[in-house]
Design a protein around this motif. Structure first.
Motif, PDB file in Angstrom:
ATOM      1  N   THR A  74       0.577  -1.037   0.322  1.00 57.36           N
ATOM      2  CA  THR A  74      -0.025   0.288  -0.094  1.00 57.36           C
ATOM      3  C   THR A  74       0.730   1.177   0.162  1.00 57.36           C
ATOM      4  O   THR A  74       0.462   2.641  -0.882  1.00 57.36           O
ATOM      5  CB  THR A  74      -0.577   0.026   0.866  1.00 57.36           C
ATOM      6  OG1 THR A  74      -0.276  -0.331   2.613  1.00 57.36           O
ATOM      7  CG2 THR A  74      -1.224  -1.288   1.370  1.00 57.36           C
ATOM      8  N   THR A  75       2.211   1.347   0.384  1.00 55.06           N
ATOM      9  CA  THR A  75       3.411   2.463   0.354  1.00 55.06           C
ATOM     10  C   THR A  75       4.359   1.823  -0.099  1.00 55.06           C
ATOM     11  O   THR A  75       4.749   1.078   0.793  1.00 55.06           O
ATOM     12  CB  THR A  75       3.187   2.946   1.943  1.00 55.06           C
ATOM     13  OG1 THR A  75       1.877   2.872   2.189  1.00 55.06           O
ATOM     14  CG2 THR A  75       4.246   4.355   1.887  1.00 55.06           C
ATOM     15  N   CYS A  76       4.995   2.907  -0.482  1.00 56.88           N
ATOM     16  CA  CYS A  76       6.511   2.641  -0.957  1.00 56.88           C
ATOM     17  C   CYS A  76       7.264   3.666  -0.260  1.00 56.88           C
ATOM     18  O   CYS A  76       6.886   4.488  -0.507  1.00 56.88           O
ATOM     19  CB  CYS A  76       6.746   2.348  -2.561  1.00 56.88           C
ATOM     20  SG  CYS A  76       6.043   0.491  -3.186  1.00 56.88           S
ATOM     21  N   ILE A  77       8.916   3.413   0.452  1.00 55.19           N
ATOM     22  CA  ILE A  77       9.445   4.894   1.066  1.00 55.19           C
ATOM     23  C   ILE A  77      10.612   4.327   0.787  1.00 55.19           C
ATOM     24  O   ILE A  77      11.608   3.071   0.943  1.00 55.19           O
ATOM     25  CB  ILE A  77       9.215   4.222   2.504  1.00 55.19           C
ATOM     26  CG1 ILE A  77       7.889   4.495   3.009  1.00 55.19           C
ATOM     27  CG2 ILE A  77      10.220   5.351   2.736  1.00 55.19           C
ATOM     28  CD1 ILE A  77       7.626   4.710   4.419  1.00 55.19           C
ATOM     29  N   TYR A  78      10.705   5.267  -0.604  1.00 52.89           N
ATOM     30  CA  TYR A  78      12.823   5.411  -1.057  1.00 52.89           C
ATOM     31  C   TYR A  78      13.512   6.332   0.135  1.00 52.89           C
ATOM     32  O   TYR A  78      12.949   7.580   0.111  1.00 52.89           O
ATOM     33  CB  TYR A  78      12.472   5.883  -1.817  1.00 52.89           C
ATOM     34  CG  TYR A  78      13.853   5.732  -2.666  1.00 52.89           C
ATOM     35  CD1 TYR A  78      15.046   4.324  -3.131  1.00 52.89           C
ATOM     36  CD2 TYR A  78      14.748   6.692  -2.668  1.00 52.89           C
ATOM     37  CE1 TYR A  78      16.005   4.656  -3.771  1.00 52.89           C
ATOM     38  CE2 TYR A  78      15.929   6.840  -3.263  1.00 52.89           C
ATOM     39  CZ  TYR A  78      16.499   5.502  -3.578  1.00 52.89           C
ATOM     40  OH  TYR A  78      17.681   5.808  -4.527  1.00 52.89           O
ATOM     41  N   LYS A  79      14.484   5.648   0.678  1.00 53.86           N
ATOM     42  CA  LYS A  79      15.481   6.134   0.655  1.00 53.86           C
ATOM     43  C   LYS A  79      17.138   6.836   0.358  1.00 53.86           C
ATOM     44  O   LYS A  79      17.187   5.525   0.150  1.00 53.86           O
ATOM     45  CB  LYS A  79      15.564   6.472   2.871  1.00 53.86           C
ATOM     46  CG  LYS A  79      14.320   6.725   3.605  1.00 53.86           C
ATOM     47  CD  LYS A  79      14.427   5.767   4.229  1.00 53.86           C
ATOM     48  CE  LYS A  79      14.342   7.088   5.542  1.00 53.86           C
ATOM     49  NZ  LYS A  79      14.603   6.598   7.246  1.00 53.86           N
ATOM     50  N   ASN A  80      18.001   7.665   0.152  1.00 49.04           N
ATOM     51  CA  ASN A  80      19.057   7.905   0.654  1.00 49.04           C
ATOM     52  C   ASN A  80      20.042   7.926   1.526  1.00 49.04           C
ATOM     53  O   ASN A  80      19.231   9.221   1.337  1.00 49.04           O
ATOM     54  CB  ASN A  80      19.062   7.570  -1.104  1.00 49.04           C
ATOM     55  CG  ASN A  80      19.165   9.583  -1.584  1.00 49.04           C
ATOM     56  OD1 ASN A  80      20.273  10.180  -1.233  1.00 49.04           O
ATOM     57  ND2 ASN A  80      17.854   9.633  -2.181  1.00 49.04           N
TER      58      ASN A  80
END
Length: 595
Positions: A74-80
């Motif tokens: 239901t949700t994707c979280i991308y971090k860098n």
């Protein structure tokens, strides 16, 4: 018919007297049409990881969050952990097709970020002390930006992507393999974490090794391209390791990264044409690189899979299957090289970065063709360097086996053979008819060519009899065999042109070490058994590398051993009684071959 002069006067009147109206753009349709050209499931992560690499990030994280018991995302979280957004970065984020003018960065068209709309209608970006949220008002896309100074912010840049439509969690092995392949040529990113509901399920890491000494560097045989747009400046070889960890185990694979630094000299007119399409000037300097497995240090894939499970499949994506190498424009595209080599180069791709562009603008086709030609030449240089190393290892391994019976001293199976071998081979009469009939029946019923299967099994057994350096040379020749690239065959053709561009023939491994194909000879009717001085390719090697042998026979001057060469060789030998008798028997069979 209205004259050209009349039409020109009409244009002038329209510009002077006509009512001005702005052209409207249906932004939703525009974004949907951009997304229609993106076909890969991992394209969103490719675009975000590429942007992270450009921002100097060393670590990235992809998280899939689900709700309920159906495991739908239901949700994707991308971090860098790269540099936080500057004002110009926020400006470009809300500008379609403006692109990054920095010629050292990978992106060209300024549409990569919009891949996020393939999975999310209302993405949010948080970086530094600012936050930007996107939304739709019917067919118009808008964004809102605000300060986050009063909120506890994460030092990492974060993309929050609520799912437009819930979708299944991607297969862990697939996305882990994709993540590993992204590390093949990344300039900065060294670690990619994959999480599901805050729990890490995959971690892939690249550990940089030392640069090899100058004697190991690439020596390209051609240093300028046909149109002289590109010239080689320097080259290097660096070893690195990719590690993958999953719940069931871990795996590591060692590889070599070959990098060539290239200087460009682009005429102003061509540069202007390129800039018109890409919105940036051609770089003054660029790098062409490719990855090859480090020979002799990695266990077999099946053995690694037994120990590390799916982690072994993930690391193996660094080293492609034969003929399935990918073109990387920073990160992987759908375009293959046609060989077992991944290639990274600043080729100008199509807008969705799935293929190399040969159609939109002739200037782009010229640029891409020059890069591919030089890449083929650099690939040839590394091939010759590695083949030279294997030839030296081959000689050392032969000397180390000097106290043991030489394999060449044993009568080859293709010659007369022992009495036991002859009994096994000579299954005649009713038994022979029965076995042949059984093979035919089984081939028809189960759809497997048993004769071919038997030949493949026999070839595998013969391969085990080769010295380690010979087996490594077989793999080297197979990975550098071009069997046709897809979807555009011109990519493989241009690489092959560069590979074959030097007048010196391609080296192949023979019974006396590596030799140019024009000096080497292919086995012929068993006569190679009696040749001593001629550099003949062993039958096992010729069979294992048949596609390269066919190519070099057609375009590289590789010929079968001739009867005249054998006679000349025999005149220089003192034959033992045993060898003389075997030669007589072979001659009798040779004369009867046509009848």
């Amino acid at each position: 018919m209205t004259s050209l002069d009349g039409l020109s006067r009409l244009r002038e009147r329209a510009n002077a007297q006509g009512t001005r109206e702005d052209v409207r753009v249906n932004q939703r349709h525009l974004v949907d049409k951009i997304l229609a050209r993106y076909s890969g499931e991992s394209v969103v992560w490719r675009e975000l990881i590429q942007n992270s690499d450009d921002a100097g990030a060393t670590e990235t994280q992809i998280e899939f969050q689900t709700s309920g018991g159906d495991h739908q995302v239901t949700t994707c979280i991308y971090k860098n952990n790269g540099k936080q957004f500057r004002d110009e970065d926020w400006h470009r984020l809300r500008s379609i097709a403006e692109g990054n003018p920095d010629e050292s960065k990978i992106g060209f068209f300024g549409v990569g970020f919009y891949a996020v709309f393939s999975i999310s209608e209302e993405p949010m970006v948080v970086s530094g002390e600012s936050c930007m949220v996107f939304g739709w008002d019917r067919d118009s896309l808008y964004c809102r930006i605000m300060s986050t100074q009063d909120d506890a912010t994460d030092p990492w840049t974060t993309f929050v992507l609520p799912s437009r439509d819930a979708f299944p969690i991607p297969k862990i092995e697939d996305i882990g393999s994709f993540a590993s392949s992204c590390l093949a040529f990344s300039r900065n990113v060294r670690t990619i974490h994959i999480l599901v509901n805050e729990k890490e399920v995959v971690a892939v890491r690249r550990k940089q090794g030392n640069e090899l000494d100058t004697t190991k560097k690439i020596r390209p045989l051609v240093v300028k391209t046909p149109r002289k747009l590109l010239s080689l400046v320097s080259s290097s070889v660096r070893e690195f390791t990719v590690e993958a960890s999953v719940e069931a185990g871990s795996d590591r694979l060692e590889a070599r990264l070959f990098t060539a630094t290239v200087k460009t000299s682009v005429p102003w007119k061509l540069s202007e044409q390129m800039e018109r399409v890409t919105k940036k000037k051609p770089p003054r300097e660029l790098q062409i690189a490719f990855v090859a497995e480090k020979s002799g240090v990695n266990e077999k894939t099946e053995d690694r899979q037994e120990k590390g499970g799916s982690a072994a499949s993930m690391t193996q994506s660094i080293v492609p299957k034969l003929g399935k190498g990918r073109v990387f424009t920073g990160f992987p595209t759908h375009q293959t090289t046609g060989a077992g080599i991944h290639l990274s180069a600043p080729l100008i791709p199509t807008v969705e970065r799935e293929s190399v562009d040969f159609f939109v603008q002739p200037a782009l086709a010229v640029w891409n063709s020059e890069i591919l030609f030089l890449a083929g030449s650099i690939l040839r240089g590394s091939y010759e360097q590695l083949m030279g190393e294997l030839s030296a290892e081959f000689e050392l391994q032969k000397r180390n086996q000097g106290l043991k019976p030489s394999p060449e001293a044993v009568e080859p199976p293709s010659a007369v053979g022992t009495r036991e071998e002859k009994k096994e081979k000579q299954t005649t009469g009713f038994a022979g008819m029965f076995l042949n009939g059984l093979k035919t029946l089984m081939t028809d019923s189960i759809g497997v060519d048993l004769n071919r299967w038997s030949a493949e099994q026999e070839l595998q057994l013969e391969m085990k009899k080769l010295l380690p350096a010979e087996r490594a040379a077989v793999m080297l020749m197979k990975t550098h065999t071009f069997i046709g690239s897809t979807p555009d065959k011109r990519v493989g053709e241009l690489l092959l042109q560069g590979f074959l561009s030097h007048p010196r023939a391609v080296s192949v491994m023979t019974e006396v070490g590596a030799r140019p194909a024009s000096e080497a000879r292919l086995p012929n009717e068993g006569m190679e058994e009696f040749s001593v001085g001629c550099p003949v390719v062993k039958k096992t090697i010729a069979q294992a590398c048949f596609q390269m042998m066919e190519l070099l026979s057609a375009r590289g001057g590789l010929n079968p051993l001739s009867l005249e060469e054998l006679i000349h060789d025999l005149e220089l030998q003192v034959l033992s009684v045993d060898k003389f008798l075997r030669l007589c028997k072979w001659w009798s069979r040779f004369q009867q071959r046509d009848t």
